[in-house]
Scaffold this motif. Sequence first.
Motif, short mmCIF file in Angstrom:
data_model
loop_
_atom_site.label_atom_id
_atom_site.label_comp_id
_atom_site.label_asym_id
_atom_site.label_seq_id
_atom_site.Cartn_x
_atom_site.Cartn_y
_atom_site.Cartn_z
N ASP A 1 64.58 9.14 52.97
CA ASP A 1 63.96 9.22 51.67
C ASP A 1 64.34 10.50 50.98
O ASP A 1 64.30 10.61 49.76
N ASP B 1 71.38 4.34 49.50
CA ASP B 1 71.78 2.94 49.45
C ASP B 1 72.95 2.74 48.54
O ASP B 1 73.79 1.92 48.79
N CYS C 1 67.19 11.61 50.68
CA CYS C 1 68.37 11.41 49.84
C CYS C 1 68.31 10.05 49.18
O CYS C 1 68.52 9.03 49.79
N PRO C 2 68.02 10.09 47.97
CA PRO C 2 67.86 8.86 47.21
C PRO C 2 69.17 8.12 47.08
O PRO C 2 69.19 6.96 46.73
N TRP C 3 70.19 8.77 47.36
CA TRP C 3 71.49 8.19 47.10
C TRP C 3 71.85 7.12 48.05
O TRP C 3 72.72 6.33 47.83
N TYR D 1 73.85 14.38 51.46
CA TYR D 1 72.88 14.63 50.41
C TYR D 1 71.68 15.38 50.88
O TYR D 1 70.85 15.76 50.09
#
Lengths: 352, 849
Positions: free
Chosen positions: B823, B829, B825-827, B848
């Motif tokens: 969580d 997915d 690193c939102p990136w 990230y």
Amino acid sequence: MDADSKATSSETVESLQKEAEVLKKRLEEERQKLNDISLEAVAERLDCVSCPNIKPRRTLKGHQAKVLCSDWSPDKKHIVSSSQDGKMIIWDAHTTNKEHALTMPTTWVMACAYAPSGNFVACGGLDNKVTVYPLVLDEEISQRKKTVGTHTSYMSCCLFPNSDQQILTGSGDSTCALWDVESGQLLQNFHGHSADVMSIDLAPSETGNTFVSGSVDKMVLIWDMRSGQCVQSFEGHESDVNSVKFHPSGDAVATGGDDATCRLFDLRADKEIAVYSKDSIIFGANSVDFSHSGRLLFAGYNDYTVNVWDTLKCVRVWLLYGHENRVSCLQVSPDGTALSTGSWDCTLRVWA
Amino acid sequence: MEPDHRDHRCHRPKAFDKMEALVREMKNTESGGVPVRSQKIFLTSIPAAFMGYDLIEWLIMRLEIEESEALNIANQLCQYGYFFPISDSKNLVVKDDSSLYRFQSPFYWPWQNKPPDNVDYAIYLTKRTLRNKQRHGLEEYEVEALAILRKNLSNKWDIITAQAEEQVKLSKAMKKPDKLISDSQEKAYWRVHRPPPGIFSSLEQVPVPTRSWKGIKPRKKTIEDCKREVELLRTSLYRTRIKVSQALENLVQHVETYTEFDPLLVPPHPSNPWVNEDVTYWQLTASFFMLRYVCRVDVPTEKRVRKWGLSMEDLLCDPTGVQEFTNYLQKEKSEENILFWLAVNDLRRSSQSQVLWKIQEIYENFVKHGAPREVNIDNQTMDKVLEGMKNNSRYCFDAAQEHVYNLLLKKDCYPRFIRSDYYKNLLANGIQPLQKKRFFGFGPTKKKASTSAQPNQGGSAQQAVTVPCAGALSKRRGSDRSLSGSAHEISHFGVSVGAHSSIVKEPKVPHSHSQSNLSDIPYRGDLDLNKSSGITDTSPVKKPPSIAPGASTSEEVCPWETPSSPPKTPLTNRKNSAHLDSESSSSDVSVGVSELAEKLQRSLLTQQHTLDCGKNLHVDTYETPRRASVSVPITHSSGSGSMEGARRKVSSFEDNSSATISAASSVFVIPSDKDNKADASAKTLKKSHSIAKASSVTSQTPIISVSSATDDADEDQQQQESEIAMADAADVSVVGDDQPSSIELSTAGTAGLSQSEPVSPLAGPSKGEAKAPLAEPDSESPASEMPPSEIAAEEEHGKAQGKEETKKRKSETGEGDEAKSNDVCPWEDEESCKVDTPFVKTYATLGYL
């Protein structure tokens, strides 16, 4: 607050700027350490892209003034376009019929967007506002319009982030903003650019938590929509960034700028990995988009042309003539079967 | 050109630098510029000119480009005024022939000085009036301009005339060739800056401050800006990066993988609709793009199914893919993960007003300990969720979602799905559009139709239902996914679409129940109430399509509609049929249908949307509808519980086409229902509801609930539980909107029979007719079913999902220590499109952090 910042004497604009310079230099060094090969070299083994036979297939005539923005409907057939005289037209591009024509109470409607449901369009421009119109036949649509958000300067771009309930906008006030359509509430503000935001694009992931923005300050920033924080930044353009677009893989961002170049920035390598330019291209690029595989990059320029780049071999593979004025907007259709272009010559064209 | 000139403008497009550099090279005759010399035409000598083809030639050599591009560049330069045609002062066009051009003096280049003002222009025009009429006479537009200027600048007019006279005097002193040149240059300059009316000037600017000619100083950076920048730089400094070679390799790989799916690179089969007008391709790839997740059931093309196998992201970005995946997982009793994932996605982009109850709903359904569809989350993630819930953040489930996505869905469910026979079947049954276009859908559809005979109705109904909502009914559907829609049905569908979810019957079809305008657009929710009663008796007449937005389409539909409809075919309404069953009907029919379908979908969306926002932009809100919405989920639960029973009943109902119809109607209804729970556009709901009832001979909500209860004795308990759960959900929603009526409903729901009351007024008339109580469950149940599963899938109204109380979490695999990291690193997915490169994936993740 003020006292605080003065107390820590180092915290002046000048010192911070100096620090930023140092950091930038170090950052560049870090990035270079991993820069072991160029894209052209990697792509050498590939076959040349088989030249697609892209031709103009439709011409949409009806605007009385420059077309400034357009967007495909999710149904792959309709297009909404906005123009300098405040008109917004919904086209059935396949039949070239106009289905709606709306007049905005402003000129230079610089942004328009279809909602993912296809039932709404949002638009805005010099009026600094983003307005949502429902697309219904039965009544005067203009009476159903709703002003969702207001910036302190013109609105340059907008999109619905995977939902009819929210709108993401970019503005000349150098911010981006996320709005709740229903209440008009500002959900999130995105500060970080130091000049007009010209273009935004949503990351192609299902969660869609990130987006990219390009600005007149020559920066390309990646944002976390949840926190409102900028999470990554790219420099490279020598002039305004006019257009940004995520690569279909979501790992890279393509940009088009006033410096007549398009560039590709990789998010994971954290650096620019390609520059698409040519001596003969001297005018700025206004809009870029990828073909569905990411192999082709279409870019609309101020010299009335659309250049098609092979993103891997970094060469131009095609040049589309047709428009008689600047190409202001350009977008590949949702299913990748066609390319739409809008121009200051008051027409839109569909290429396939 | 001295820099000082430009200081006051911050925005000088880069293109001018490049153009000037190029023009300078051109003018540099000594070192290979464009040859400039005195040219002779007849007896007159024209000084300092060059020929068009010399220029083009030069550009071709210099820039290594084709002639067409050179011509384009030359024209651009000409329009910006760097050179100009000598003989033609009207058009600024370069021709690739011996026509003559002359360079503009750098003094007159654009963006050199301040833009010319009106005084300059007035002087120029006045000057020309003072000179030889024949050579310097004004054009008509210039005369007008002069008159206007004279009026506006009357206070300065003396100065202007004096200036003009002065200049004329000076020019008289010049030598003739020089005079000629400077005159032409001046004229060309004004041609660019004050173009004749109707002719566009390439110098026009976008009228925004920073981009206009004058420009403004960039905003001064505040200390906050600087802090932000430094902070960002600091964090980026320690970001983990991957090697450029690796990034590039991934990029290349991605492109190679997807090239065959790129219609602009590899022509799609059977053909690109933009190239030859044949829209078969769209029919084959159609899917409902409702809020990105709503699907319609159909037989996807083989290529499309193959794409799902590329990565989980590819599967999830195709609504049909999501549906198939959900169906599969439902078979495996592990659909809670995907439903949860979809629910959280929906929450993230919901209206602010809905966030509260949606959070509650998700919590009750998926997260809470002992929830009906509890997902497997580790403690740390759970803590995060609870923390986020305190703030009512719409992102509070993100950590859990990522955990579920990465550890359960991606590592477990998805690979299983891809390896499963289910997927292989899909692949095997996928349409190969290379077959003859006309009959593309034929083979598979036919088979299915034949097999599906009885059960199909139920199945079909379900499918129809599915369309608007996501596919929850995987079980039934999965087994027999019958595509066959009779033309008749199709037409039905189409019509209804046109009429906006009103089910219109064709006259020819004996059983059809037509519901006239019932389905009018949500926006005008008013009509329906009365209609509901009227609906019951089926009026054979179609609704005037004009009502609906889809009007135009409907018209198209009508003509073929009638002929195509084979009377009394076992009516399976399926959305698919719309697109896919071209079998029985001609392709055009299907086209029309697809269009209609799209319209319909749109209308549905509209409805949803309307419902979604308590305050619709345009629509007046009706606050009543609570009950309707409530009832739906309940019914659903019962229906789902008794699915099989329902089926059986359905079969008994075969002959009753009406049943099917009702199902169809219910289809339309459903979407609205789910949404409305929260909000209120009551009318639509009622309407739809009533419609459904009316159309289905017997169907009344009360009946339904009863039937379910009675029929599914075995499942009773479960049902009750589920009902309770639903009631809870309803309560929650109520809390959000505090409507007394809704509360009542919810409680009623708990009782199990509840819905009947609210609904009953509407249903009343229809009720009497109810022949077979059994029938309704069929008709209704599919519909009702849909909302839960589908909704959850798409809309994330997980409320209704009581039925799966006994949740099997199949995938209890890794609980994630990694979840947290995720969580962060939102990136994540987005970054990884490729399943098969896990290494890269993780790497990125780290990056990230």
